[in-house]
Scaffold this motif. Structure first.
Motif, PDB file in Angstrom:
ATOM      1  N   ASP A   4       7.870   0.829   0.731  1.00 34.38           N
ATOM      2  CA  ASP A   4       7.518  -0.592   0.790  1.00 34.38           C
ATOM      3  C   ASP A   4       7.448  -0.965   2.265  1.00 34.38           C
ATOM      4  N   GLY A   5       6.231  -1.113   2.813  1.00 30.30           N
ATOM      5  CA  GLY A   5       6.024  -1.298   4.243  1.00 30.30           C
ATOM      6  C   GLY A   5       6.695  -2.513   4.841  1.00 30.30           C
ATOM      7  N   ASP A   6       6.974  -3.563   4.041  1.00 36.36           N
ATOM      8  CA  ASP A   6       7.570  -4.776   4.592  1.00 36.36           C
ATOM      9  C   ASP A   6       8.966  -4.542   5.122  1.00 36.36           C
ATOM     10  N   ASN A   7       9.764  -3.743   4.423  1.00 37.82           N
ATOM     11  CA  ASN A   7      11.129  -3.530   4.873  1.00 37.82           C
ATOM     12  C   ASN A   7      11.510  -2.064   4.871  1.00 37.82           C
ATOM     13  N   ASN A   8      10.527  -1.182   4.827  1.00 38.49           N
ATOM     14  CA  ASN A   8      10.723   0.247   5.004  1.00 38.49           C
ATOM     15  C   ASN A   8      11.739   0.830   4.037  1.00 38.49           C
ATOM     16  N   GLN A   9      11.651   0.469   2.776  1.00 34.77           N
ATOM     17  CA  GLN A   9      12.514   1.025   1.746  1.00 34.77           C
ATOM     18  C   GLN A   9      11.733   2.056   0.947  1.00 34.77           C
ATOM     19  N   TYR A  10      12.448   3.016   0.404  1.00 34.20           N
ATOM     20  CA  TYR A  10      11.822   4.008  -0.464  1.00 34.20           C
ATOM     21  C   TYR A  10      12.031   3.584  -1.905  1.00 34.20           C
ATOM     22  N   ILE A  11      10.933   3.428  -2.627  1.00 37.36           N
ATOM     23  CA  ILE A  11      10.942   2.944  -3.997  1.00 37.36           C
ATOM     24  C   ILE A  11      10.685   4.128  -4.920  1.00 37.36           C
ATOM     25  N   LEU A  12      11.586   4.355  -5.859  1.00 34.71           N
ATOM     26  CA  LEU A  12      11.411   5.463  -6.789  1.00 34.71           C
ATOM     27  C   LEU A  12      10.839   5.016  -8.123  1.00 34.71           C
ATOM     28  N   ASP A  13      11.087   3.780  -8.515  1.00 30.37           N
ATOM     29  CA  ASP A  13      10.596   3.260  -9.782  1.00 30.37           C
ATOM     30  C   ASP A  13       9.582   2.155  -9.528  1.00 30.37           C
ATOM     31  N   LEU A  14       8.379   2.349 -10.059  1.00 25.91           N
ATOM     32  CA  LEU A  14       7.318   1.361  -9.890  1.00 25.91           C
ATOM     33  C   LEU A  14       7.307   0.411 -11.078  1.00 25.91           C
ATOM     34  N   ASN A  15       7.055  -0.854 -10.810  1.00 24.95           N
ATOM     35  CA  ASN A  15       6.885  -1.852 -11.860  1.00 24.95           C
ATOM     36  C   ASN A  15       5.423  -1.887 -12.280  1.00 24.95           C
ATOM     37  N   ASP A  16       5.160  -2.435 -13.459  1.00 26.05           N
ATOM     38  CA  ASP A  16       3.774  -2.550 -13.924  1.00 26.05           C
ATOM     39  C   ASP A  16       2.958  -3.512 -13.076  1.00 26.05           C
ATOM     40  N   ILE A  17       3.621  -4.375 -12.307  1.00 25.93           N
ATOM     41  CA  ILE A  17       2.903  -5.352 -11.497  1.00 25.93           C
ATOM     42  C   ILE A  17       2.743  -4.911 -10.047  1.00 25.93           C
ATOM     43  N   ASP A  18       3.273  -3.731  -9.704  1.00 32.56           N
ATOM     44  CA  ASP A  18       3.120  -3.208  -8.350  1.00 32.56           C
ATOM     45  C   ASP A  18       1.690  -2.722  -8.139  1.00 32.56           C
ATOM     46  N   VAL A  19       1.217  -2.876  -6.912  1.00 34.65           N
ATOM     47  CA  VAL A  19      -0.107  -2.393  -6.529  1.00 34.65           C
ATOM     48  C   VAL A  19       0.099  -1.169  -5.652  1.00 34.65           C
ATOM     49  N   LEU A  20      -0.420  -0.046  -6.104  1.00 29.45           N
ATOM     50  CA  LEU A  20      -0.286   1.202  -5.370  1.00 29.45           C
ATOM     51  C   LEU A  20      -1.537   1.398  -4.528  1.00 29.45           C
ATOM     52  N   CYS A  21      -1.372   1.403  -3.216  1.00 26.01           N
ATOM     53  CA  CYS A  21      -2.510   1.552  -2.305  1.00 26.01           C
ATOM     54  C   CYS A  21      -3.006   2.992  -2.349  1.00 26.01           C
ATOM     55  N   GLY A  22      -4.292   3.147  -2.281  1.00 27.08           N
ATOM     56  CA  GLY A  22      -4.882   4.472  -2.287  1.00 27.08           C
ATOM     57  C   GLY A  22      -6.167   4.480  -3.083  1.00 27.08           C
ATOM     58  N   ARG A  23      -6.715   5.675  -3.215  1.00 29.74           N
ATOM     59  CA  ARG A  23      -7.980   5.825  -3.925  1.00 29.74           C
ATOM     60  C   ARG A  23      -7.797   6.814  -5.058  1.00 29.74           C
ATOM     61  N   GLY A  24      -8.749   6.800  -5.963  1.00 34.79           N
ATOM     62  CA  GLY A  24      -8.735   7.774  -7.045  1.00 34.79           C
ATOM     63  C   GLY A  24      -8.159   7.221  -8.327  1.00 34.79           C
ATOM     64  N   SER A  25      -8.096   8.094  -9.328  1.00 33.19           N
ATOM     65  CA  SER A  25      -7.685   7.657 -10.653  1.00 33.19           C
ATOM     66  C   SER A  25      -6.208   7.304 -10.723  1.00 33.19           C
ATOM     67  N   GLY A  26      -5.369   7.856  -9.887  1.00 31.91           N
ATOM     68  CA  GLY A  26      -3.943   7.520  -9.923  1.00 31.91           C
ATOM     69  C   GLY A  26      -3.707   6.035  -9.711  1.00 31.91           C
ATOM     70  N   PRO A  27      -4.010   5.520  -8.532  1.00 29.16           N
ATOM     71  CA  PRO A  27      -3.808   4.092  -8.294  1.00 29.16           C
ATOM     72  C   PRO A  27      -4.722   3.209  -9.138  1.00 29.16           C
ATOM     73  N   ASN A  28      -5.951   3.627  -9.352  1.00 34.64           N
ATOM     74  CA  ASN A  28      -6.913   2.776 -10.066  1.00 34.64           C
ATOM     75  C   ASN A  28      -6.528   2.522 -11.510  1.00 34.64           C
ATOM     76  N   ASP A  29      -5.788   3.427 -12.111  1.00 34.58           N
ATOM     77  CA  ASP A  29      -5.433   3.304 -13.523  1.00 34.58           C
ATOM     78  C   ASP A  29      -4.137   2.532 -13.750  1.00 34.58           C
TER      79      ASP A  29
END
Length: 86
Positions: A4-29
């Motif tokens: 999480d770039g705002d406070n430099n924490q490592y997140i292991l569990d993603l919420n359904d409302i999180d936006v994953l930056c990147g390209r391809g089917s992983g983030p897009n889905d």
């Protein structure tokens, strides 16, 4: 694992409302990314009609604020090497 770039924490569990930056089917889905794209589409005409850089920046900031107000985060996936070094 995500950072999480705002406070430099490592997140292991993603919420359904999180936006994953990147390209391809992983983030897009991801549900959060789909909702984010739909939100952007609802503001697209307004953004394109804006005549100043300030107005366009305000629209983008409002989109980000909307995601964050619902508890969403903008995250990036670490590469295997970055995760190992963390």
């Amino acid at each position: 694992m995500s950072n999480d770039g705002d406070n430099n924490q490592y997140i292991l569990d993603l919420n359904d409302i999180d936006v994953l930056c990147g390209r391809g089917s992983g983030p897009n889905d991801r549900a959060g990314n789909i909702d984010f794209r739909n939100l952007v589409l609802t503001r697209k005409a307004e953004y394109l009609a804006a005549t100043t850089r300030d107005a366009k920046g305000r629209i983008a900031a409002e989109i980000v604020a909307n995601v964050r107000s619902r508890g969403g985060r903008f995250l990036k996936k670490l590469s295997p090497q970055q995760a190992k070094d963390a």
